[in-house]
Scaffold this motif. Structure first.
Motif, PDB file in Angstrom:
ATOM      1  N   VAL A  45     -97.923 -56.857 -36.890  1.00  0.00           N
ATOM      2  CA  VAL A  45     -97.064 -55.957 -36.110  1.00  0.00           C
ATOM      3  C   VAL A  45     -96.227 -56.743 -35.108  1.00  0.00           C
ATOM      4  O   VAL A  45     -95.051 -56.451 -34.893  1.00  0.00           O
ATOM      5  CB  VAL A  45     -97.900 -54.878 -35.400  1.00  0.00           C
ATOM      6  CG1 VAL A  45     -97.016 -54.034 -34.483  1.00  0.00           C
ATOM      7  CG2 VAL A  45     -98.585 -53.978 -36.420  1.00  0.00           C
ATOM      8  N   LEU A  48     -93.364 -58.286 -36.981  1.00  0.00           N
ATOM      9  CA  LEU A  48     -92.391 -57.247 -37.319  1.00  0.00           C
ATOM     10  C   LEU A  48     -91.570 -56.850 -36.100  1.00  0.00           C
ATOM     11  O   LEU A  48     -90.334 -56.735 -36.181  1.00  0.00           O
ATOM     12  CB  LEU A  48     -93.121 -56.023 -37.882  1.00  0.00           C
ATOM     13  CG  LEU A  48     -92.254 -54.795 -38.196  1.00  0.00           C
ATOM     14  CD1 LEU A  48     -91.268 -55.098 -39.322  1.00  0.00           C
ATOM     15  CD2 LEU A  48     -93.136 -53.601 -38.573  1.00  0.00           C
ATOM     16  N   ALA A  49     -92.231 -56.650 -34.979  1.00  0.00           N
ATOM     17  CA  ALA A  49     -91.531 -56.244 -33.751  1.00  0.00           C
ATOM     18  C   ALA A  49     -90.547 -57.306 -33.296  1.00  0.00           C
ATOM     19  O   ALA A  49     -89.418 -56.987 -32.890  1.00  0.00           O
ATOM     20  CB  ALA A  49     -92.541 -55.945 -32.647  1.00  0.00           C
ATOM     21  N   GLU A  51     -89.070 -59.534 -35.168  1.00  0.00           N
ATOM     22  CA  GLU A  51     -87.955 -59.534 -36.126  1.00  0.00           C
ATOM     23  C   GLU A  51     -86.985 -58.396 -35.824  1.00  0.00           C
ATOM     24  O   GLU A  51     -85.761 -58.576 -35.869  1.00  0.00           O
ATOM     25  CB  GLU A  51     -88.487 -59.415 -37.545  1.00  0.00           C
ATOM     26  CG  GLU A  51     -89.217 -60.655 -38.040  1.00  0.00           C
ATOM     27  CD  GLU A  51     -89.951 -60.433 -39.353  1.00  0.00           C
ATOM     28  OE1 GLU A  51     -90.387 -61.444 -39.956  1.00  0.00           O
ATOM     29  OE2 GLU A  51     -90.097 -59.261 -39.765  1.00  0.00           O
ATOM     30  N   LYS A  52     -87.530 -57.226 -35.502  1.00  0.00           N
ATOM     31  CA  LYS A  52     -86.684 -56.069 -35.210  1.00  0.00           C
ATOM     32  C   LYS A  52     -85.951 -56.227 -33.886  1.00  0.00           C
ATOM     33  O   LYS A  52     -84.894 -55.625 -33.676  1.00  0.00           O
ATOM     34  CB  LYS A  52     -87.534 -54.796 -35.163  1.00  0.00           C
ATOM     35  CG  LYS A  52     -88.170 -54.404 -36.493  1.00  0.00           C
ATOM     36  CD  LYS A  52     -87.122 -53.988 -37.507  1.00  0.00           C
ATOM     37  CE  LYS A  52     -87.749 -53.619 -38.841  1.00  0.00           C
ATOM     38  NZ  LYS A  52     -86.738 -53.170 -39.836  1.00  0.00           N
ATOM     39  N   GLY A 229     -88.669 -53.868 -30.229  1.00  0.00           N
ATOM     40  CA  GLY A 229     -88.891 -54.072 -31.661  1.00  0.00           C
ATOM     41  C   GLY A 229     -89.802 -53.033 -32.269  1.00  0.00           C
ATOM     42  O   GLY A 229     -89.558 -52.548 -33.384  1.00  0.00           O
ATOM     43  N   MET A 230     -90.842 -52.646 -31.529  1.00  0.00           N
ATOM     44  CA  MET A 230     -91.769 -51.641 -32.057  1.00  0.00           C
ATOM     45  C   MET A 230     -91.110 -50.267 -32.153  1.00  0.00           C
ATOM     46  O   MET A 230     -91.353 -49.519 -33.100  1.00  0.00           O
ATOM     47  CB  MET A 230     -93.014 -51.585 -31.180  1.00  0.00           C
ATOM     48  CG  MET A 230     -93.956 -52.771 -31.378  1.00  0.00           C
ATOM     49  SD  MET A 230     -95.505 -52.614 -30.466  1.00  0.00           S
ATOM     50  CE  MET A 230     -96.243 -51.190 -31.286  1.00  0.00           C
ATOM     51  N   LYS A 232     -87.999 -49.701 -32.776  1.00  0.00           N
ATOM     52  CA  LYS A 232     -87.147 -49.749 -33.972  1.00  0.00           C
ATOM     53  C   LYS A 232     -87.982 -49.659 -35.239  1.00  0.00           C
ATOM     54  O   LYS A 232     -87.598 -48.983 -36.195  1.00  0.00           O
ATOM     55  CB  LYS A 232     -86.315 -51.034 -33.963  1.00  0.00           C
ATOM     56  CG  LYS A 232     -85.229 -51.069 -32.898  1.00  0.00           C
ATOM     57  CD  LYS A 232     -84.447 -52.374 -32.947  1.00  0.00           C
ATOM     58  CE  LYS A 232     -83.372 -52.414 -31.862  1.00  0.00           C
ATOM     59  NZ  LYS A 232     -82.636 -53.705 -31.864  1.00  0.00           N
ATOM     60  N   ALA A 233     -89.135 -50.342 -35.247  1.00  0.00           N
ATOM     61  CA  ALA A 233     -89.989 -50.350 -36.431  1.00  0.00           C
ATOM     62  C   ALA A 233     -90.586 -48.967 -36.700  1.00  0.00           C
ATOM     63  O   ALA A 233     -90.758 -48.573 -37.861  1.00  0.00           O
ATOM     64  CB  ALA A 233     -91.098 -51.382 -36.267  1.00  0.00           C
ATOM     65  N   ASP A 236     -87.488 -46.672 -38.011  1.00  0.00           N
ATOM     66  CA  ASP A 236     -86.982 -46.894 -39.383  1.00  0.00           C
ATOM     67  C   ASP A 236     -88.073 -46.830 -40.454  1.00  0.00           C
ATOM     68  O   ASP A 236     -87.820 -47.028 -41.639  1.00  0.00           O
ATOM     69  CB  ASP A 236     -86.212 -48.216 -39.480  1.00  0.00           C
ATOM     70  CG  ASP A 236     -87.084 -49.456 -39.289  1.00  0.00           C
ATOM     71  OD1 ASP A 236     -88.317 -49.362 -39.389  1.00  0.00           O
ATOM     72  OD2 ASP A 236     -86.518 -50.544 -39.032  1.00  0.00           O
ATOM     73  N   SER A 238     -90.633 -48.804 -40.933  1.00  0.00           N
ATOM     74  CA  SER A 238     -91.228 -50.068 -41.380  1.00  0.00           C
ATOM     75  C   SER A 238     -92.627 -50.282 -40.800  1.00  0.00           C
ATOM     76  O   SER A 238     -93.477 -50.922 -41.432  1.00  0.00           O
ATOM     77  CB  SER A 238     -90.323 -51.249 -41.026  1.00  0.00           C
ATOM     78  OG  SER A 238     -90.042 -51.299 -39.643  1.00  0.00           O
ATOM     79  N   LEU A 239     -92.893 -49.739 -39.616  1.00  0.00           N
ATOM     80  CA  LEU A 239     -94.236 -49.867 -39.045  1.00  0.00           C
ATOM     81  C   LEU A 239     -95.251 -49.083 -39.869  1.00  0.00           C
ATOM     82  O   LEU A 239     -96.312 -49.598 -40.228  1.00  0.00           O
ATOM     83  CB  LEU A 239     -94.252 -49.380 -37.594  1.00  0.00           C
ATOM     84  CG  LEU A 239     -95.622 -49.368 -36.920  1.00  0.00           C
ATOM     85  CD1 LEU A 239     -96.225 -50.761 -36.882  1.00  0.00           C
ATOM     86  CD2 LEU A 239     -95.533 -48.784 -35.510  1.00  0.00           C
TER      87      LEU A 239
END
Length: 286
Positions: A45, A48-49, A51-52, A229-230, A232-233, A236, A238-239
């Motif tokens: 996570v 991912l965060a 990256e976002k 980032g979280m 956004k995840a 969208d 993706s999370l």
């Protein structure tokens, strides 16, 4: 003409330096808790965060295996950038929390590793009063300890997950509650060779809870990047997709069969204002 050229050259150099600074790589070191650092849902996570967020980053895992208590010390010392753990109100005094649950609260849906000799006993549990007859195991420093004890259940602790699972097999305590996302994979990873260990199929213990990132006091840059980032995840999708496919999480949506279990709800004491103010969109609903 020479003066003008030098001015333009200086301007371009300043712009280039500014761009390099704006996009410089942010070095982040993540803890290797229980030896599953890069495999953990927290690491996934976090990656991912970041990256976002759009920030250029250099994410690595701290070499030595550590437990939660040691990870916190290393964050305070600056050797680690952050850690993630279940909610504990007291941590706000030492660290800055990012109050967005990386697990969408599923860590608060607990299934039990038990000794096979106790399958019938746990299969007959219908209420909290029934569960209070048994002793739970938890890791040292885990935030769940105060929650479980507050419900009138005795708790024994040990330093690491492999030790706790072995203690179940040795009947040192009666059940080891773990998140519905992690209980199956942790048993297979740390206790799969012990034929005496099974997962109870009857009960799910539920309480308001979540796993959060905690950064060093004052590290607003990292906290803000993770928060952005979280968000956004989650927005969208993706999370949620990551949770449903991650090897240490997907079981909550498949093998756990949460709707079919006897649900026992308990309270989480001393919830902070930050926790209480988390938007409802973040919480999992089966």
């Amino acid at each position: 003409m020479t003066f003008s050229f030098n001015v333009v050259k200086l301007f371009l150099i300043c712009c280039l330096f500014g761009l390099q600074t704006a996009y410089s790589s942010l070095k982040i070191v993540y803890p290797n808790i229980d030896g599953i650092g890069a495999e953990s849902i927290g690491y996934s996570v976090l990656k991912l965060a970041l990256e976002k967020s759009g920030q250029v980053f250099d994410l690595s895992v701290y070499g030595p295996t550590v437990n939660q208590q040691r990870a916190r010390e290393l964050v305070e010392q600056g050797q680690l950038s952050l850690f993630d753990t279940g909610f504990q109100v007291g941590l706000e005094q030492r660290f800055d929390p990012v109050y967005l649950p990386i697990d969408r609260g599923i860590l608060g849906w607990r299934l039990f590793i038990i000794h096979k000799d106790n399958q019938e006993k746990f299969g007959n549990i219908k209420s909290l009063k029934d569960l209070q007859q048994y002793v739970a195991g938890q890791g040292k420093g885990w935030g769940d300890i105060v929650v479980i004890e507050n419900a009138g259940i005795k708790v024994k602790t040990a330093g690491k997950i492999p030790s706790l699972i072995k203690m179940v097999g040795g009947k040192r305590f009666d059940f080891f509650p773990l998140g519905a996302n992690e209980v199956y994979s942790f048993l297979e990873k740390f206790g799969g060779s012990d034929p005496n260990l099974v997962i109870d199929t009857n009960v799910v213990l539920v309480y308001p809870y979540g796993r959060f990132f905690y950064v060093k006091k004052g590290d607003t840059e990292l906290a803000n990047l993770i928060h952005q980032g979280m968000e956004k995840a989650l927005s969208d999708g993706s999370l949620q997709k990551m949770l449903e496919t991650h090897k240490y999480f997907k079981d909550a949506f498949t093998r756990a069969k949460l709707k079919e279990r006897v649900r026992i709800d308990i309270e989480t004491p001393n919830l902070s204002e930050g926790f209480k103010n988390i938007d409802d969109k973040w919480w999992f609903k089966p």
